[in-house]
Design an enzyme around this catalytic site. Structure first.
Site, PDB file in Angstrom:
ATOM      1  N   HIS A 175       0.848  -1.004   0.020  1.00  0.00           N
ATOM      2  CA  HIS A 175      -0.315  -0.353   0.203  1.00  0.00           C
ATOM      3  C   HIS A 175       0.990   0.773  -0.188  1.00  0.00           C
ATOM      4  O   HIS A 175       1.401   1.040   0.536  1.00  0.00           O
ATOM      5  CB  HIS A 175      -1.054   0.432   1.490  1.00  0.00           C
ATOM      6  CG  HIS A 175      -1.704  -1.024   0.834  1.00  0.00           C
ATOM      7  ND1 HIS A 175      -2.609  -1.849   2.117  1.00  0.00           N
ATOM      8  CD2 HIS A 175      -2.801  -1.697   0.083  1.00  0.00           C
ATOM      9  CE1 HIS A 175      -3.219  -2.797   1.935  1.00  0.00           C
ATOM     10  NE2 HIS A 175      -3.592  -2.195   0.468  1.00  0.00           N
ATOM     11  N   GLU A 178       1.445   3.688   2.677  1.00  0.00           N
ATOM     12  CA  GLU A 178       2.078   2.957   4.054  1.00  0.00           C
ATOM     13  C   GLU A 178       3.506   2.872   4.530  1.00  0.00           C
ATOM     14  O   GLU A 178       4.416   1.922   4.544  1.00  0.00           O
ATOM     15  CB  GLU A 178       1.472   1.937   4.668  1.00  0.00           C
ATOM     16  CG  GLU A 178       0.038   1.643   4.785  1.00  0.00           C
ATOM     17  CD  GLU A 178      -0.961   0.273   4.273  1.00  0.00           C
ATOM     18  OE1 GLU A 178       0.029  -0.591   4.510  1.00  0.00           O
ATOM     19  OE2 GLU A 178      -1.681   0.318   4.409  1.00  0.00           O
ATOM     20  N   ARG A 233      -3.370   4.903  -1.902  1.00  0.00           N
ATOM     21  CA  ARG A 233      -3.418   3.519  -1.785  1.00  0.00           C
ATOM     22  C   ARG A 233      -2.934   2.570  -1.973  1.00  0.00           C
ATOM     23  O   ARG A 233      -1.883   1.334  -2.015  1.00  0.00           O
ATOM     24  CB  ARG A 233      -5.341   3.050  -0.046  1.00  0.00           C
ATOM     25  CG  ARG A 233      -4.848   1.745  -0.194  1.00  0.00           C
ATOM     26  CD  ARG A 233      -6.041   1.424   0.542  1.00  0.00           C
ATOM     27  NE  ARG A 233      -6.081   0.059   0.787  1.00  0.00           N
ATOM     28  CZ  ARG A 233      -5.904  -0.681   2.183  1.00  0.00           C
ATOM     29  NH1 ARG A 233      -5.289   0.075   2.692  1.00  0.00           N
ATOM     30  NH2 ARG A 233      -6.917  -2.727   1.928  1.00  0.00           N
ATOM     31  N   HIS A 303       3.004  -3.710   6.183  1.00  0.00           N
ATOM     32  CA  HIS A 303       2.099  -2.577   6.089  1.00  0.00           C
ATOM     33  C   HIS A 303       1.502  -2.285   7.704  1.00  0.00           C
ATOM     34  O   HIS A 303       2.627  -2.502   8.574  1.00  0.00           O
ATOM     35  CB  HIS A 303       0.703  -3.550   6.221  1.00  0.00           C
ATOM     36  CG  HIS A 303       0.365  -4.200   5.034  1.00  0.00           C
ATOM     37  ND1 HIS A 303      -0.633  -3.957   3.258  1.00  0.00           N
ATOM     38  CD2 HIS A 303       0.742  -5.047   4.825  1.00  0.00           C
ATOM     39  CE1 HIS A 303      -0.318  -4.326   2.954  1.00  0.00           C
ATOM     40  NE2 HIS A 303       0.114  -5.333   3.741  1.00  0.00           N
ATOM     41  N   GLU A 377       1.004  -5.018  10.720  1.00  0.00           N
ATOM     42  CA  GLU A 377       0.995  -3.891  11.106  1.00  0.00           C
ATOM     43  C   GLU A 377       0.948  -2.575  11.380  1.00  0.00           C
ATOM     44  O   GLU A 377       1.161  -3.189  13.016  1.00  0.00           O
ATOM     45  CB  GLU A 377      -0.943  -3.572  11.006  1.00  0.00           C
ATOM     46  CG  GLU A 377      -2.225  -3.913   9.998  1.00  0.00           C
ATOM     47  CD  GLU A 377      -2.439  -2.638   9.156  1.00  0.00           C
ATOM     48  OE1 GLU A 377      -1.785  -2.416   8.228  1.00  0.00           O
ATOM     49  OE2 GLU A 377      -3.599  -2.610   9.255  1.00  0.00           O
TER      50      GLU A 377
HETATM   51  O1  DDK Z   1      -5.114  -4.483   3.555  1.00  0.00           O
HETATM   52  C1  DDK Z   1      -5.699  -4.391   4.617  1.00  0.00           C
HETATM   53  O2  DDK Z   1      -6.336  -3.886   4.358  1.00  0.00           O
HETATM   54  C2  DDK Z   1      -4.648  -4.391   5.202  1.00  0.00           C
HETATM   55  C3  DDK Z   1      -3.060  -4.191   5.998  1.00  0.00           C
HETATM   56 SE1  DDK Z   1      -3.569  -2.564   5.356  1.00  0.00          SE
HETATM   57  C4  DDK Z   1      -4.542  -6.011   6.533  1.00  0.00           C
HETATM   58  C5  DDK Z   1      -5.888  -7.215   6.430  1.00  0.00           C
HETATM   59  C6  DDK Z   1      -5.273  -7.885   6.364  1.00  0.00           C
HETATM   60  C7  DDK Z   1      -4.736  -8.926   5.944  1.00  0.00           C
HETATM   61  C8  DDK Z   1      -4.880  -9.583   5.096  1.00  0.00           C
HETATM   62  N1  DDK Z   1      -5.507 -10.717   4.217  1.00  0.00           N
HETATM   63 ZN    ZN Z   2      -1.521  -1.955   3.794  1.00  0.00          ZN
HETATM   64 ZN    ZN Z   3      -3.209  -0.878   7.054  1.00  0.00          ZN
END
Ligand code: DDK
Ligand code: ZN
Ligand code: ZN
Length: 416
Positions: A175, A178, A233, A303, A377
């Site tokens: 993304h 980030e 994003r 992320h 995250e």
């Molecule tokens: O993609 C997303 O919205 C977040 C990171 Se910004 C992670 C969501 C969980 C892991 C995706 N399989």
């Molecule tokens: Zn992300």
């Molecule tokens: Zn995120």
């Protein structure tokens, strides 16, 4: 004349850059169904940039909802919040001030630095110079180009060996906004090279395994957050028939694709794309992992923000076959991370720990057979969100190193 021309060009360049003067980031606390409906209606009627969760369709009752609201909509948003008794805090009073405040990591001129948010140009030169610096430990290969034609260069860290070694694949910058994520991949590479031979864990890791690092996955998007709009994003792909640009790479993998927690609207920030792997960056990474699936034992993707350590599944509420082991390793990694500065992480499967979201890279890698599949995250929990100041790069990367090394050590000891 030349001077006039110069200022003319600067003015044109500046006019292209999105600015955020007076914009605010709110944390909303919906505790009634009506609050949830209200947030979704708000998103339909005004331009709201969802920070967490990352789209209106992901909002549920009793969750913290962080939204960035442009200055022109503040009056209406305050009125609606008050009329409906929705609890809210202002996380960021002025988004432009926070954007400008990120760069507290040192003075200009700003060459490449591990404690700065480097732009793509600087990262590209860094990739070239670091990979030629230590040919015994690092090599590079291009796994394809991005939509806009930038080379996706993958670094391979590990002691040279005649036979092929088991490997870990780690990517950053899926993304665009980030920024702490690519900063971590750069930090990891630096640390790996500088601690090989002195740190026992890193030495064993690089002796017995290879670590593939993709410093920036979504390069086009990342470049755009430096030159166009800081809060971008998605990728930057275009398709005739839609004026909206890009898809969410973390909704574009072929894992329960677009069934849950993703949008089929090309204008949404969680747009799943026109088909699985429609985004060339996703296809390039998926192809590499497929080709090397016999040796890839772990997949790690970085992320921000929220301080979570997630593992499959996100496309279903079903528990993964290896749920308890994945949870155990995640908790060990979080404990290692916390031991340095006390930063608290929550571990768990994506669907219940953050939100259901299909098409993610971690779920896809796991279903392909890469058992140790994790999504980080990173910092923080919303004080700065995506606009984490540069002064936090070093502590964030240092603590995250401990977690990644913990996972790597576990994998190394459990694959033979
Ligand atoms: O993609 C997303 O919205 C977040 C990171 Se910004 C992670 C969501 C969980 C892991 C995706 N399989
Ligand atoms: Zn992300
Ligand atoms: Zn995120």
């Amino acid at each position: 004349m030349k001077v006039l021309l110069f200022f003319g060009l600067v003015a044109v360049a500046l006019a292209d850059v999105t600015r955020y003067e007076g914009d605010k980031v709110f944390r909303l606390k919906p505790v009634l169904d009506e609050h949830v409906t209200l947030i979704k209606d708000l998103a339909k009627n005004i331009e709201v940039d969802f920070w967490s969760p990352e789209g209106a369709e992901l909002v549920t009752i009793d969750m913290d909802v962080d939204i960035h609201v442009p200055a022109q909509y503040l009056n209406i948003v305050f009125t609606i919040l008050d009329q409906n008794d929705m609890e809210h805090d202002v996380l960021i009073e002025d988004v432009q001030v926070a954007v400008d405040g990120q760069a507290d990591g040192g003075p200009t001129p700003r060459a490449h630095s591990y404690t700065k948010y480097n732009n793509w140009n600087d990262i590209q030169s860094w990739i070239a110079s670091i990979s030629s610096s230590n040919p015994n430990l690092i090599s590079k290969q291009v796994i394809g180009n991005t939509y806009e034609g930038r080379p996706m260069t993958l670094l391979k860290l590990g002691k040279k060996s005649s036979s092929s070694k088991p490997a870990i694949f780690m990517d950053c910058g899926i993304h665009a906004r980030e920024w702490i994520s690519p900063a971590f991949c750069q930090w990891f590479v630096k640390e790996a090279l500088s601690t090989y031979g002195s740190d026992a864990q890193m030495t064993s890791l690089l002796n017995q395994m290879d670590v593939y690092v993709l410093p920036v996955f979504n390069i086009d998007g990342y470049d755009y957050t430096h030159k166009g709009s800081r809060m971008w994003r998605k990728t930057r792909s275009r398709k005739s028939g839609s004026s909206c640009i890009g898809a969410d790479p973390n909704r574009n993998f072929n894992a329960g694709w677009c069934t849950l927690g993703a949008s089929s609207n090309p204008c949404s920030d969680t747009f799943c794309g026109y088909s699985p792997e429609s985004e060339i960056e996703v296809k390039n990474v998926a192809n590499f992992i497929r080709r090397n699936k016999a040796i890839i034992k772990a997949y790690i993707t970085i992320h921000s923000y929220s301080q979570l350590l997630l593992f499959p599944y996100s496309y279903t509420y079903d528990l993964a076959q290896h749920h308890s082991e994945l949870m155990q390793v995640a908790q060990g990694a979080s404990a290692a991370l916390r031991s340095l500065y006390g930063t608290r992480y929550t571990s768990g499967p994506g669907a219940t720990t953050i939100y259901p979201a299909a098409g993610g890279s971690d779920d896809w890698a796991y279903d392909l057979g890469v058992k140790y599949s994790y999504t980080f995250e990173l910092r923080d929990t919303g004080r700065y969100g995506f606009l984490l100041p540069e002064s936090q790069i070093k502590p964030t990367c240092e603590e995250t190193m401990l977690a990644v090394k913990y996972i790597a050590a576990y994998v190394r000891k459990n694959i033979y």
